[in-house]
Design a protein around this motif. Structure first.
Motif, PDB file in Angstrom:
ATOM      1  N   ALA A 193      -7.558  -1.836  -1.978  1.00  0.00           N
ATOM      2  CA  ALA A 193      -6.572  -2.809  -1.499  1.00  0.00           C
ATOM      3  C   ALA A 193      -6.499  -4.076  -2.356  1.00  0.00           C
ATOM      4  O   ALA A 193      -5.950  -5.086  -1.920  1.00  0.00           O
ATOM      5  CB  ALA A 193      -6.891  -3.188  -0.057  1.00  0.00           C
TER       6      ALA A 193
ATOM      7  N   ALA B  87      -2.945  -5.214  -2.790  1.00  0.00           N
ATOM      8  CA  ALA B  87      -2.400  -5.683  -1.519  1.00  0.00           C
ATOM      9  C   ALA B  87      -2.943  -7.073  -1.176  1.00  0.00           C
ATOM     10  O   ALA B  87      -2.202  -7.943  -0.692  1.00  0.00           O
ATOM     11  CB  ALA B  87      -2.729  -4.695  -0.404  1.00  0.00           C
TER      12      ALA B  87
ATOM     13  N   THR C 211       1.454   3.544   4.326  1.00  0.00           N
ATOM     14  CA  THR C 211       0.587   2.871   5.295  1.00  0.00           C
ATOM     15  C   THR C 211       1.367   2.337   6.480  1.00  0.00           C
ATOM     16  O   THR C 211       1.112   1.243   6.966  1.00  0.00           O
ATOM     17  CB  THR C 211      -0.232   1.749   4.612  1.00  0.00           C
ATOM     18  OG1 THR C 211      -0.772   2.257   3.395  1.00  0.00           O
ATOM     19  CG2 THR C 211      -1.394   1.325   5.474  1.00  0.00           C
TER      20      THR C 211
ATOM     21  N   MET D 118       0.814  -1.217   0.000  1.00  0.00           N
ATOM     22  CA  MET D 118       0.000   0.000   0.000  1.00  0.00           C
ATOM     23  C   MET D 118       0.851   1.272   0.000  1.00  0.00           C
ATOM     24  O   MET D 118       2.064   1.221   0.168  1.00  0.00           O
ATOM     25  CB  MET D 118      -0.927  -0.001   1.218  1.00  0.00           C
ATOM     26  CG  MET D 118      -1.944  -1.110   1.223  1.00  0.00           C
ATOM     27  SD  MET D 118      -3.041  -0.984   2.666  1.00  0.00           S
ATOM     28  CE  MET D 118      -4.104  -2.402   2.374  1.00  0.00           C
TER      29      MET D 118
ATOM     30  N   ASN E 172      -4.022   3.158   2.867  1.00  0.00           N
ATOM     31  CA  ASN E 172      -3.615   3.129   1.458  1.00  0.00           C
ATOM     32  C   ASN E 172      -3.853   4.476   0.778  1.00  0.00           C
ATOM     33  O   ASN E 172      -4.214   4.546  -0.399  1.00  0.00           O
ATOM     34  CB  ASN E 172      -4.359   2.021   0.717  1.00  0.00           C
ATOM     35  CG  ASN E 172      -3.711   1.651  -0.598  1.00  0.00           C
ATOM     36  OD1 ASN E 172      -2.506   1.800  -0.774  1.00  0.00           O
ATOM     37  ND2 ASN E 172      -4.510   1.157  -1.528  1.00  0.00           N
TER      38      ASN E 172
END
Length: 200
Positions: A159, A162, A103, A100, A129
């Protein structure tokens, strides 16, 4: 004189039956806990964890729990992820949060709260993020402890990449009986914070 005595008796009764006024404030001597449950495999098996480093700032005392909640702001260090498994912690920190933008910290505040001094709901703003989005939490107050619960979809914080990175490093561990590796975007939240209640 008899009438005067009756009047005084009535006044005494009113004072004795008066409800005390109670004030609430966040207990700065305690530590708020932020626990979460994420899910893996097609069967949606839960994996629990928490953040060990949570810093809370609060406002002034109030007779309303909603006003106490609305003054709360907090920061969470993502490196304090704790699932009681160091290897898994490292994967979450490096591959999920590490994918991210900016973060190291999750920043949050309660935007609004509705309810009474026993239960209600609140809208919480979370920045993750580099995206600020809302999550709705229910709250219940028991023995001066506020417990907030709800669910967030991390895709609301962009996300997807991620999640894909985490699923890649956890590929075999996130496979169920069907052999499919799945990391779900839904995360259940359980947050606890202590209040100080003074009545007079």
């Amino acid at each position: 004189s008899c009438g005067g005595n009756e009047h005084n008796s009535e006044e005494t009764t009113i004072v004795e039956n008066a409800e005390p006024t109670c004030f609430y404030v966040y207990n700065e001597q305690s530590s708020a806990t932020v626990k979460w449950t994420a899910f893996k495999t097609s069967a949606k098996v839960g994996v629990g964890g928490q953040f060990d480093d949570v810093v809370v700032t609060a406002g002034e005392k109030s007779t309303k729990v909603t006003e106490v909640l609305e003054a709360i702001k907090f920061t969470i260090k993502t490196a304090s992820t704790n699932t009681a498994n160091e290897g898994r912690d490292k994967k979450i920190i490096d591959s999920f949060f590490g994918t991210m933008i900016t973060t190291d910290l999750i920043v949050g505040q309660i935007k609004s709260a509705e309810g009474d001094n026993e239960k209600g709901t609140c809208i919480t703003l979370l920045t993750l993020n580099d995206v600020e989005s809302e999550v709705t939490l229910n709250y219940v107050v028991t023995d001066n402890v506020v417990v907030l619960t709800g669910e967030m979809d991390v895709n609301n914080w962009n996300a997807q990449a991620a999640l894909a990175a985490l699923n890649e490093v956890c590929n075999d561990l996130h496979k169920g009986d069907d052999g499919v590796s799945v990391t779900w975007p839904n995360v259940e939240l359980n947050i606890e914070a202590s209040l100080v209640k003074n009545c007079h």
